[in-house]
Design an enzyme around this catalytic site. Structure first.
Site, PDB file in Angstrom:
ATOM      1  N   HIS A 156       2.570  59.866 106.308  1.00 17.65           N
ATOM      2  CA  HIS A 156       2.792  60.718 105.125  1.00 17.65           C
ATOM      3  C   HIS A 156       2.060  60.207 103.890  1.00 17.65           C
ATOM      4  O   HIS A 156       1.947  60.923 102.897  1.00 17.65           O
ATOM      5  CB  HIS A 156       4.294  60.832 104.844  1.00 17.65           C
ATOM      6  CG  HIS A 156       4.989  61.683 105.860  1.00 17.65           C
ATOM      7  ND1 HIS A 156       5.250  63.011 105.662  1.00 17.65           N
ATOM      8  CD2 HIS A 156       5.415  61.402 107.118  1.00 17.65           C
ATOM      9  CE1 HIS A 156       5.835  63.516 106.744  1.00 17.65           C
ATOM     10  NE2 HIS A 156       5.945  62.552 107.637  1.00 17.65           N
ATOM     11  N   ASP A 364      -1.765  59.890  96.294  1.00 14.94           N
ATOM     12  CA  ASP A 364      -0.612  60.486  96.961  1.00 14.94           C
ATOM     13  C   ASP A 364      -1.075  61.031  98.303  1.00 14.94           C
ATOM     14  O   ASP A 364      -2.160  61.614  98.386  1.00 14.94           O
ATOM     15  CB  ASP A 364      -0.058  61.642  96.111  1.00 14.94           C
ATOM     16  CG  ASP A 364       1.464  61.685  96.115  1.00 14.94           C
ATOM     17  OD1 ASP A 364       2.049  61.280  97.134  1.00 14.94           O
ATOM     18  OD2 ASP A 364       2.045  62.124  95.102  1.00 14.94           O
TER      19      ASP A 364
END
Ligand code: ADQ
Length: 458
Positions: A156, A364
């Site tokens: 992720h 991110d």
């Protein structure tokens, strides 16, 4: 159809499944899991010792099986190697990365415990889908226990460039362990590229032509499946939320001023200090907007036992004081800063009322806030997304105003440009963004990953 078994570090409990959830994985997966799925992992509880007998709970036709972590394991495995070593390094911040051999040994041990506790729950045709950086070694541990099922892994967070990854002392061991998976998935092409190049540099295997890595007699397919959200569900929630008393109270408190919103976990990767600096620069450089804008930043406290996170909180408290001290008037506060987790429905209503969504992480993996902000907008009068180029989400959001989050002048200018943007342009950009969000939904993510896993050469 084969049962899906999700393995993740943290398993949301039934109360969290309906309440506020400040974490991308819980949000992204909960939107898409099919009935019958087994979700296995840590309960979030800490005890004297790590347990190996899972506790069970059923909720909305999903089965949750959880173990508790011992306090010492929690510190070394979770706070230590996972969040003190892997988290900063994978976000390409080697200067913030520490390494302790003893913590790594516990990380390996806990990954092994996950595998042994899961083993008795497995059926021969289960599809096993492991999530994220805390569990890089679980596939190899399962194989060592004789598990022949199809196993997939999804990361992720970003995968770093080879020159950064190789800083990790157990770089080779972790990488070889990952190759016990049949499928490895990333959010973006950039992550896949970094991973394939790292495999080339460290293991001498060139798989850049076909994305299939053959190592120790086993093949691993490397795929890109960006996570998404349940767009229509979130839009409906935002429409409902906009009518709620709490949202109305917030709108009233603005007294007609424009709202800009930021929603993040309180994490140094999210770029909050630079974001506050950029807002201060905006107030300095665009005096005509003073008194007419209100920036609401909601930051959910996270990993508070780690020093760096506490230092970040202090830094932001100071910056908030400095900005409000310098610019507030008796009837206007430029920055509203809340450090708490708030309900998803409240967030949805706030997004819908905000003319600007400010999403400026330094790095991110994806960033679901950017997607939620777009989904929550009123298509007739949509707000503008200001988005860091260094999020995974940026790859599919060309119509956002993309910025380098370190360039605070550029971020200040983007805020100014968003405020000045004509309705027609806002509508065009929003329609294009929304269209792509629909294709990259939470369901599409789960379907694409499980289809690859089902079809994996085995
Ligand atoms: P996170 O780093 O947790 O996830 P993100 O993708 O932005 O980041 O998801 C955060 C989620 O928590 C969003 O749904 C947001 O609404 C919610 N949230 C954040 N702050 C909140 C608050 N104060 N109150 C309530 N809710 C809040 C990791 C990776 C990301 C990746 C996801 C999913 O770091 O890059 O997008 O996993 O893969």
């Amino acid at each position: 159809m084969a049962r899906l078994v999700i393995v993740s570090n943290r398993v949301p409990d039934a109360s969290e499944a309906t309440g506020p959830r400040a974490g991308g994985l819980a949000v992204g997966l909960a939107d898409a899991l099919t009935p019958g799925t087994l979700w296995f992992g840590w309960s979030g509880r800490r005890g004297r010792q790590t347990t190996t007998e899972p506790a069970y709970a059923e909720f909305r036709r999903l089965t949750y099986a959880t173990i508790d972590l011992g306090e010492a394991d929690y510190r070394a495995f979770y706070l230590g190697f996972s969040n003190g070593t892997l988290w900063p390094l994978f976000h390409m911040m080697p200067n913030l990365t520490s390494f302790d051999r003893a913590e790594y040994a516990v990380y390996r041990e806990v990954n092994h415990i996950f595998a042994t506790a899961l083993l008795p729950l497995l059926r021969p045709d289960d599809l096993i889908w492991i999530h994220d950086y805390q569990l890089l070694g679980v596939a190899a541990a399962l194989r060592a226990l004789g598990v022949h099922n199809r196993i997939g892994f999804f990361l992720h967070i970003p995968f770093p460039a080879p020159a950064i990854y190789e800083v990790l002392p157990p770089a080779r061991e972790l990488l070889s362990g990952m190759l016990a998976n049949d499928v490895i998935g990333f959010h973006t092409e950039r992550d896949r590229w970094h991973f394939l190049n790292t495999v080339n540099v460290i293991l001498g295997i060139d798989a850049t032509a076909d994305n299939v890595i053959t190592h120790a007699g086993h093949s691993t397919q490397v795929i890109v499946t960006p996570i998404g959200i349940d767009v229509d569900g979130f839009t409906a929630q935002a429409v409902r939320a906009a009518r709620r008393v709490a949202t109305k109270r917030m709108v009233e408190s603005l007294s007609g001023r424009t709202l800009m919103i930021g929603i993040d976990r309180l994490d140094y990767t999210k770029g909050l200090p630079a974001r506050f600096d950029a807002y201060q620069r905006f107030l300095a450089n665009y005096p005509e907007h003073r008194h007419h804008i209100s920036f609401l930043q909601i930051a959910a406290p996270s990993r508070e036992e780690v020093d760096r996170y506490r230092a970040l909180r202090k830094d932001l408290d100071n910056k908030t004081g400095a900005i409000n001290g310098a610019y507030s008037d008796f009837d206007w506060v430029p920055l509203r800063y809340m450090t708490r987790t708030v309900s998803r429905s409240l967030i949805a209503g706030f997004y819908r009322t905000a003319r600007i969504g400010l999403v400026t992480p330094l790095r991110d993996g994806m960033n679901l806030v950017a997607k939620e902000y777009v989904a929550a907008q009123n298509p007739a009068d949509p707000g503008v997304l200001v988005l860091s180029r260094f999020t995974g989400a940026a790859a599919g959001m060309a119509e956002a105003l993309q910025v380098n989050p370190l360039d605070i002048d550029a971020v200040a200018e983007a805020i100014g440009a968003a405020l000045a943007m004509p309705l027609e342009e806002r509508q065009m950009r929003h329609a294009a963004l929304l269209e792509r969000l629909r294709h990259e939904s939470a369901k599409a993510y789960c379907d694409a990953f499980t289809a690859s896993l089902r079809g994996a050469n085995h």
